[in-house]
Write a protein that holds these residues in place. Structure first.
Motif, PDB file in Angstrom:
ATOM      1  N   CYS A 109       6.280  10.745  11.500  1.00 54.12           N
ATOM      2  CA  CYS A 109       7.045   9.545  11.841  1.00 54.12           C
ATOM      3  C   CYS A 109       6.574   8.280  11.136  1.00 54.12           C
ATOM      4  CB  CYS A 109       7.017   9.313  13.354  1.00 54.12           C
ATOM      5  SG  CYS A 109       5.485   8.592  13.968  1.00 54.12           S
ATOM      6  N   VAL A 110       5.315   8.236  10.690  1.00 53.90           N
ATOM      7  CA  VAL A 110       4.772   7.001  10.111  1.00 53.90           C
ATOM      8  C   VAL A 110       5.564   6.509   8.903  1.00 53.90           C
ATOM      9  CG1 VAL A 110       2.773   6.001   8.927  1.00 53.90           C
ATOM     10  CG2 VAL A 110       2.458   7.259  11.058  1.00 53.90           C
ATOM     11  N   PRO A 111       5.955   7.379   7.949  1.00 52.76           N
ATOM     12  CA  PRO A 111       6.739   6.868   6.815  1.00 52.76           C
ATOM     13  C   PRO A 111       8.050   6.213   7.246  1.00 52.76           C
ATOM     14  CG  PRO A 111       5.879   9.039   6.315  1.00 52.76           C
ATOM     15  CD  PRO A 111       5.618   8.805   7.766  1.00 52.76           C
ATOM     16  N   GLN A 112       8.777   6.849   8.155  1.00 53.05           N
ATOM     17  CA  GLN A 112      10.035   6.279   8.620  1.00 53.05           C
ATOM     18  C   GLN A 112       9.802   4.950   9.326  1.00 53.05           C
ATOM     19  OE1 GLN A 112      12.146   8.656  11.465  1.00 53.05           O
ATOM     20  NE2 GLN A 112      13.946   7.330  11.484  1.00 53.05           N
ATOM     21  N   LEU A 154       0.824  -1.212   0.000  1.00 52.42           N
ATOM     22  CA  LEU A 154       0.000   0.000   0.000  1.00 52.42           C
ATOM     23  C   LEU A 154       0.855   1.257   0.000  1.00 52.42           C
ATOM     24  CD1 LEU A 154      -2.837  -0.905   2.522  1.00 52.42           C
ATOM     25  CD2 LEU A 154      -3.101  -0.427   0.083  1.00 52.42           C
ATOM     26  N   PHE A 155       1.841   1.309   0.892  1.00 55.02           N
ATOM     27  CA  PHE A 155       2.632   2.534   0.995  1.00 55.02           C
ATOM     28  C   PHE A 155       3.903   2.478   0.162  1.00 55.02           C
ATOM     29  CE2 PHE A 155       3.122  -0.072   4.838  1.00 55.02           C
ATOM     30  CZ  PHE A 155       4.466  -0.376   4.807  1.00 55.02           C
ATOM     31  N   LEU A 156       4.061   1.412  -0.626  1.00 53.96           N
ATOM     32  CA  LEU A 156       5.176   1.347  -1.576  1.00 53.96           C
ATOM     33  C   LEU A 156       4.735   1.746  -2.977  1.00 53.96           C
ATOM     34  CD1 LEU A 156       6.972  -1.928  -0.413  1.00 53.96           C
ATOM     35  CD2 LEU A 156       7.604   0.438   0.063  1.00 53.96           C
ATOM     36  N   GLY A 157       3.486   2.139  -3.095  1.00 53.65           N
ATOM     37  CA  GLY A 157       3.013   2.668  -4.372  1.00 53.65           C
ATOM     38  C   GLY A 157       2.140   1.742  -5.178  1.00 53.65           C
ATOM     39  N   GLY A 158       1.812   0.573  -4.661  1.00 53.72           N
ATOM     40  CA  GLY A 158       0.954  -0.356  -5.398  1.00 53.72           C
ATOM     41  C   GLY A 158      -0.349  -0.592  -4.667  1.00 53.72           C
ATOM     42  N   ASP A 159      -1.310  -1.177  -5.364  1.00 54.23           N
ATOM     43  CA  ASP A 159      -2.579  -1.493  -4.699  1.00 54.23           C
ATOM     44  C   ASP A 159      -2.953  -2.955  -4.868  1.00 54.23           C
ATOM     45  OD1 ASP A 159      -3.221  -1.537  -7.348  1.00 54.23           O
ATOM     46  OD2 ASP A 159      -4.950  -0.199  -7.205  1.00 54.23           O
ATOM     47  N   THR A 160      -2.047  -3.738  -5.467  1.00 53.82           N
ATOM     48  CA  THR A 160      -2.280  -5.175  -5.574  1.00 53.82           C
ATOM     49  C   THR A 160      -1.104  -5.914  -4.953  1.00 53.82           C
ATOM     50  OG1 THR A 160      -1.265  -5.256  -7.788  1.00 53.82           O
ATOM     51  CG2 THR A 160      -3.668  -4.984  -7.670  1.00 53.82           C
ATOM     52  N   ASN A 161      -1.378  -7.125  -4.499  1.00 53.06           N
ATOM     53  CA  ASN A 161      -0.378  -7.928  -3.814  1.00 53.06           C
ATOM     54  C   ASN A 161      -0.054  -9.153  -4.662  1.00 53.06           C
ATOM     55  OD1 ASN A 161       1.184  -8.283  -1.356  1.00 53.06           O
ATOM     56  ND2 ASN A 161      -0.073 -10.096  -1.016  1.00 53.06           N
ATOM     57  N   ILE A 168      -0.582 -19.305  12.395  1.00 53.28           N
ATOM     58  CA  ILE A 168      -0.929 -19.533  13.790  1.00 53.28           C
ATOM     59  C   ILE A 168      -2.054 -18.560  14.145  1.00 53.28           C
ATOM     60  CG2 ILE A 168      -0.115 -19.601  16.166  1.00 53.28           C
ATOM     61  CD1 ILE A 168       1.341 -21.585  14.414  1.00 53.28           C
ATOM     62  N   ALA A 169      -3.169 -19.067  14.632  1.00 47.27           N
ATOM     63  CA  ALA A 169      -4.324 -18.220  14.925  1.00 47.27           C
ATOM     64  C   ALA A 169      -3.987 -17.169  15.977  1.00 47.27           C
ATOM     65  CB  ALA A 169      -5.493 -19.078  15.404  1.00 47.27           C
ATOM     66  N   GLY A 170      -4.662 -16.038  15.881  1.00 47.77           N
ATOM     67  CA  GLY A 170      -4.430 -14.969  16.844  1.00 47.77           C
ATOM     68  C   GLY A 170      -5.428 -13.843  16.650  1.00 47.77           C
ATOM     69  N   GLU A 171      -5.003 -12.647  17.017  1.00 47.04           N
ATOM     70  CA  GLU A 171      -5.839 -11.463  16.882  1.00 47.04           C
ATOM     71  C   GLU A 171      -5.025 -10.340  16.250  1.00 47.04           C
ATOM     72  OE1 GLU A 171      -8.857 -10.749  20.279  1.00 47.04           O
ATOM     73  OE2 GLU A 171      -7.059 -11.572  21.252  1.00 47.04           O
ATOM     74  N   GLY A 172      -5.705  -9.273  15.899  1.00 48.47           N
ATOM     75  CA  GLY A 172      -5.015  -8.122  15.344  1.00 48.47           C
ATOM     76  C   GLY A 172      -5.989  -7.010  15.032  1.00 48.47           C
ATOM     77  N   PHE A 173      -5.507  -6.039  14.300  1.00 47.34           N
ATOM     78  CA  PHE A 173      -6.317  -4.900  13.893  1.00 47.34           C
ATOM     79  C   PHE A 173      -6.057  -4.615  12.426  1.00 47.34           C
ATOM     80  CE2 PHE A 173      -5.918  -4.654  18.399  1.00 47.34           C
ATOM     81  CZ  PHE A 173      -7.144  -4.184  18.828  1.00 47.34           C
ATOM     82  N   ARG A 174      -7.076  -4.108  11.767  1.00 50.80           N
ATOM     83  CA  ARG A 174      -6.880  -3.717  10.385  1.00 50.80           C
ATOM     84  C   ARG A 174      -7.269  -2.257  10.207  1.00 50.80           C
ATOM     85  NH1 ARG A 174     -11.592  -6.595   6.626  1.00 50.80           N
ATOM     86  NH2 ARG A 174     -13.346  -5.285   7.293  1.00 50.80           N
ATOM     87  N   MET A 175      -6.617  -1.636   9.216  1.00 50.91           N
ATOM     88  CA  MET A 175      -6.882  -0.246   8.888  1.00 50.91           C
ATOM     89  C   MET A 175      -7.108  -0.163   7.390  1.00 50.91           C
ATOM     90  SD  MET A 175      -4.401   3.115   9.359  1.00 50.91           S
ATOM     91  CE  MET A 175      -4.625   3.269  11.135  1.00 50.91           C
ATOM     92  N   SER A 176      -8.069   0.613   6.969  1.00 50.26           N
ATOM     93  CA  SER A 176      -8.368   0.719   5.548  1.00 50.26           C
ATOM     94  C   SER A 176      -7.180   1.314   4.802  1.00 50.26           C
ATOM     95  CB  SER A 176      -9.604   1.591   5.317  1.00 50.26           C
ATOM     96  OG  SER A 176      -9.307   2.959   5.586  1.00 50.26           O
ATOM     97  N   ALA A 177      -7.085   0.972   3.539  1.00 46.01           N
ATOM     98  CA  ALA A 177      -5.999   1.488   2.712  1.00 46.01           C
ATOM     99  C   ALA A 177      -6.001   3.007   2.686  1.00 46.01           C
ATOM    100  CB  ALA A 177      -6.133   0.932   1.291  1.00 46.01           C
ATOM    101  N   GLN A 178      -7.166   3.597   2.573  1.00 45.20           N
ATOM    102  CA  GLN A 178      -7.263   5.051   2.504  1.00 45.20           C
ATOM    103  C   GLN A 178      -6.759   5.704   3.789  1.00 45.20           C
ATOM    104  OE1 GLN A 178     -11.199   6.516   1.669  1.00 45.20           O
ATOM    105  NE2 GLN A 178     -10.595   8.667   1.732  1.00 45.20           N
ATOM    106  N   ALA A 179      -7.158   5.149   4.954  1.00 45.00           N
ATOM    107  CA  ALA A 179      -6.738   5.728   6.231  1.00 45.00           C
ATOM    108  C   ALA A 179      -5.227   5.606   6.414  1.00 45.00           C
ATOM    109  CB  ALA A 179      -7.472   5.042   7.369  1.00 45.00           C
ATOM    110  N   LEU A 180      -4.665   4.462   6.045  1.00 46.66           N
ATOM    111  CA  LEU A 180      -3.226   4.282   6.210  1.00 46.66           C
ATOM    112  C   LEU A 180      -2.447   5.217   5.294  1.00 46.66           C
ATOM    113  CD1 LEU A 180      -0.949   2.714   7.573  1.00 46.66           C
ATOM    114  CD2 LEU A 180      -1.040   1.078   5.692  1.00 46.66           C
ATOM    115  N   LEU A 181      -2.892   5.365   4.062  1.00 45.68           N
ATOM    116  CA  LEU A 181      -2.199   6.253   3.130  1.00 45.68           C
ATOM    117  C   LEU A 181      -2.274   7.705   3.584  1.00 45.68           C
ATOM    118  CD1 LEU A 181      -3.160   4.689  -0.314  1.00 45.68           C
ATOM    119  CD2 LEU A 181      -0.921   4.707   0.785  1.00 45.68           C
TER     120      LEU A 181
END
Length: 243
Positions: free
Chosen positions: A120-123, A84-91, A99-112
């Motif tokens: 500090c986020v880019p670094q 997403l932040f390397l300039g592409g929108d496909t993986n 291994i099962a667990g938990e986490g959080f997700r953020m939309s592409a638009q919000a992260l960009l």
């Protein structure tokens, strides 16, 4: 805002200054990471970045014939969705929960938006990406130059570091798929480690009895990757003074 688990259990989120974290929290959605869940298919559009707080996600290359080989492991130290932040929108690769667990997700638009506006986020994210690239490159070297015994030791150590324990619930068939080798080879290597008193394996559960023995039998690849993560990933307060 209340969450079932603390977003700061992810090392990248924990490194955010308070002002950045305050902006992130409304954009973070708690997710359960179920074993074998596919977060991205190869070639699909990336709509969210995932920040695990527990569990392990495997980044896989999948051939046209359906064979797989693992490129990298991601746990609570990192993020799935660097494209997403390397300039592409496909993986180009598949991301699957190992291994099962938990986490959080953020939309592409919000992260960009954060990537473009935060000091500090880019670094932070680019330093993580550099560490991840080291892991991918070293995995390729390991798969090409080192014996399956050493590859297995490296893989077990890297997985353990992301689970924080001494036990992994995984089948030999799954390990073989991650390493891109035959299951019989993994079985033979696991038997050697068990006879040496390094691990105990039974019914899809690997318990590490001697971490030092596992490290001694691993190749240098594990150490190279570990040192690079330690060098590049921030401590909890590194960005605390960033405006």
């Amino acid at each position: 805002m209340d969450f079932p688990s603390d977003p700061r259990s992810n090392r990248l989120i924990a490194a955010l200054p308070k002002a950045d974290l305050a902006r992130w929290l409304p954009n973070l959605e708690h997710v359960t990471l179920a074993k074998d869940q596919v977060l991205y298919e190869a070639g699909s559009q990336v709509r969210h970045a995932f920040f695990p707080t527990s569990g392990v996600v495997s980044k896989l290359y999948v051939t046209r014939e359906g064979a797989t080989s693992e490129l990298a492991l991601v746990g609570s130290e990192g993020v799935i969705g660097t494209t997403l932040f390397l300039g592409g929108d496909t993986n180009l690769n598949q991301a699957q929960v190992l291994i099962a667990g938990e986490g959080f997700r953020m939309s592409a638009q919000a992260l960009l938006t954060e990537f473009r506006q935060s000091a500090c986020v880019p670094q932070l994210l680019l330093r993580y990406t550099q560490a991840l690239m080291t892991q991918v490159a070293q995995t390729a070297v390991c798969n090409r130059l080192h014996t399956l015994d050493k590859q297995l030791c490296r893989w077990l150590l890297m997985t353990l570091e992301r689970t924080g324990g001494d036990e992994i619930r995984v089948t030999q068939e799954t390990i073989a798929r991650m390493l891109g080798v035959r299951r019989e080879g993994v079985t033979e290597a696991a038997i050697k480690l068990q006879k040496a008193g390094v691990i105990h394996y039974a019914r899809g559960r690997i318990q590490v009895l001697c971490r030092a023995g596992l490290e001694a039998r691993s190749c240098e690849c594990h150490g190279v990757v570990k040192r690079e993560y330690e060098r590049l990933l921030p401590g909890p307060n590194e960005f605390a003074l960033v405006a």
